[in-house]
Design a protein around this motif. Structure first.
Motif, short mmCIF file in Angstrom:
data_model
loop_
_atom_site.label_atom_id
_atom_site.label_comp_id
_atom_site.label_asym_id
_atom_site.label_seq_id
_atom_site.Cartn_x
_atom_site.Cartn_y
_atom_site.Cartn_z
N UNK A 1 0.86 -1.20 0.00
CA UNK A 1 0.00 0.00 0.00
C UNK A 1 0.89 1.24 0.00
N UNK A 2 0.54 2.22 -0.82
CA UNK A 2 1.29 3.47 -0.86
C UNK A 2 0.70 4.46 0.13
N UNK A 3 1.60 5.17 0.82
CA UNK A 3 1.17 6.21 1.77
C UNK A 3 1.89 7.49 1.36
N UNK A 4 1.13 8.52 1.05
CA UNK A 4 1.71 9.75 0.52
C UNK A 4 1.37 10.89 1.47
N UNK B 1 -0.91 9.85 4.17
CA UNK B 1 -2.26 9.35 3.84
C UNK B 1 -2.18 8.05 3.03
N UNK B 2 -2.75 6.99 3.58
CA UNK B 2 -2.75 5.71 2.87
C UNK B 2 -3.81 5.75 1.78
N UNK B 3 -3.44 5.25 0.59
CA UNK B 3 -4.34 5.32 -0.57
C UNK B 3 -4.94 3.93 -0.83
N UNK C 1 -3.03 9.11 -8.28
CA UNK C 1 -2.66 7.89 -7.56
C UNK C 1 -2.06 8.17 -6.18
N UNK C 2 -1.66 9.43 -5.93
CA UNK C 2 -1.19 9.76 -4.59
C UNK C 2 -2.31 10.39 -3.77
N UNK C 3 -3.49 10.52 -4.37
CA UNK C 3 -4.60 11.15 -3.66
C UNK C 3 -4.47 12.65 -3.59
#
Ligand code: PLP
Length: 282
Positions: A41-44, A47-49, A278-280
């Protein structure tokens, strides 16, 4: 390498454990058979997306493998705890891993690991990609479900070997091709293709992972009234397209500059927009 310490949470529980201390038994089926499932999971900016879609996919993979999972709330709590315990960084990668547990125990082993993301900037700038045969037909999910096409299992040695083969051949990544000639996905990514104003991806029914990133982009494109759908495509379809990307939660949208010998157009502005979505941040 990042100077930030990774964070480990053993599930059940939400207290960080020492990531440098032994935590897995050598008889855990993660180690002896690669028998388990995972999500990245990516978190930017903290914030987790796409947490919900990732946990949905973990459950889907586990169902395909008759694997018991810990309660979803326990996994979510461990994920939140890992993110909170990590130093603030712009891009964090969180892995949720569940194995079938210690041989003979019948109890899954689960943990969450958070670490500063790898530097994907050169992939995001554009990649040379080669096609490689995956050796399975697009009918494999129906004819041979035990091959687990489309499950995110811990057995990723084949995917990593394919990526090394790409590097040996002077490329960055791979587009897998089914034995019946249709393109599938990358070893760690989903294919997105542009044909005019149509955006296309491989059907999940062909034995690829249901990508969370392509789900995000399709929702955004469809909200603008654009066409975004699944379609079986050949290598020639992609090579002759108006642009192609490999997508994943941590790499985001990486445009293909070449597929084998064919050169593809790269739309930098659209790629950046995809990255923001994709990073929100969009
Ligand atoms: N396909 C495979 C085989 C993958 O391993 C991944 C992600 O790691 C993807 C597709 C992309 O999935 P997502 O966009 O949910 O990260």
């Amino acid at each position: 390498m990042s100077a930030h310490s990774p964070v480990l949470i053993l599930v059940p529980g939400s207290r960080p454990a020492d990531p440098a201390a032994p935590a897995l038994l050598v008889t855990d089926l993660a180690a002896t058979r690669g028998d388990g499932v995972f999500e990245t999971i990516g978190v930017f900016d903290g914030r987790a997306v796409n947490v919900g879609p990732h946990l949905d996919r973990l459950e889907r993979s586990a169902r395909m493998m008759d694997l018991p999972l810990p309660a979803r709330e326990e996994l979510s709590a461990a994920m939140e705890a890992a993110i909170a315990a990590h130093d603030p960084v712009a891009e964090l990668t969180v892995r949720v891993i569940v194995s079938r547990g210690v041989e003979g125990s019948g109890e899954p082993t689960a943990w969450v690991h958070a670490r500063a993301a790898d530097d994907w900037s050169s992939h995001r700038a554009g990649m040379r990609v080669i096609t490689l045969d995956r050796g399975l037909a697009t009918t494999a999910p129906r004819t041979s479900p035990w091959l687990l096409a489309g499950a995110k299992s811990l057995s990723y040695a084949v995917n990593m070997a394919a990526t090394r083969e790409a590097v040996r051949r002077g490329a960055r990544d791979v587009l897998f091709v089914a034995s019946d000639g249709y393109v599938l996905e990358g070893p760690t990514s989903t294919l997105l293709v542009r044909r005019g104003e149509d955006f296309l991806t491989t059907p999940v029914s062909a034995g690829v992972l249901p990508g969370t990133s392509v789900g995000t982009l399709f929702a955004a494109l469809q909200a603008e009234g654009r066409s975004a759908r699944e379609e079986l495509m050949t290598v020639a379809d992609v090579a002759g397209s108006d642009g192609a990307w490999l997508l994943s939660s941590s790499r985001l949208a990486a445009p293909l500059t070449h597929l084998d010998e064919a050169e593809l157009p790269v739309d930098r502005e659209l790629t950046e927009r995809f990255g923001r979505l994709l990073t929100g941040r969009d």
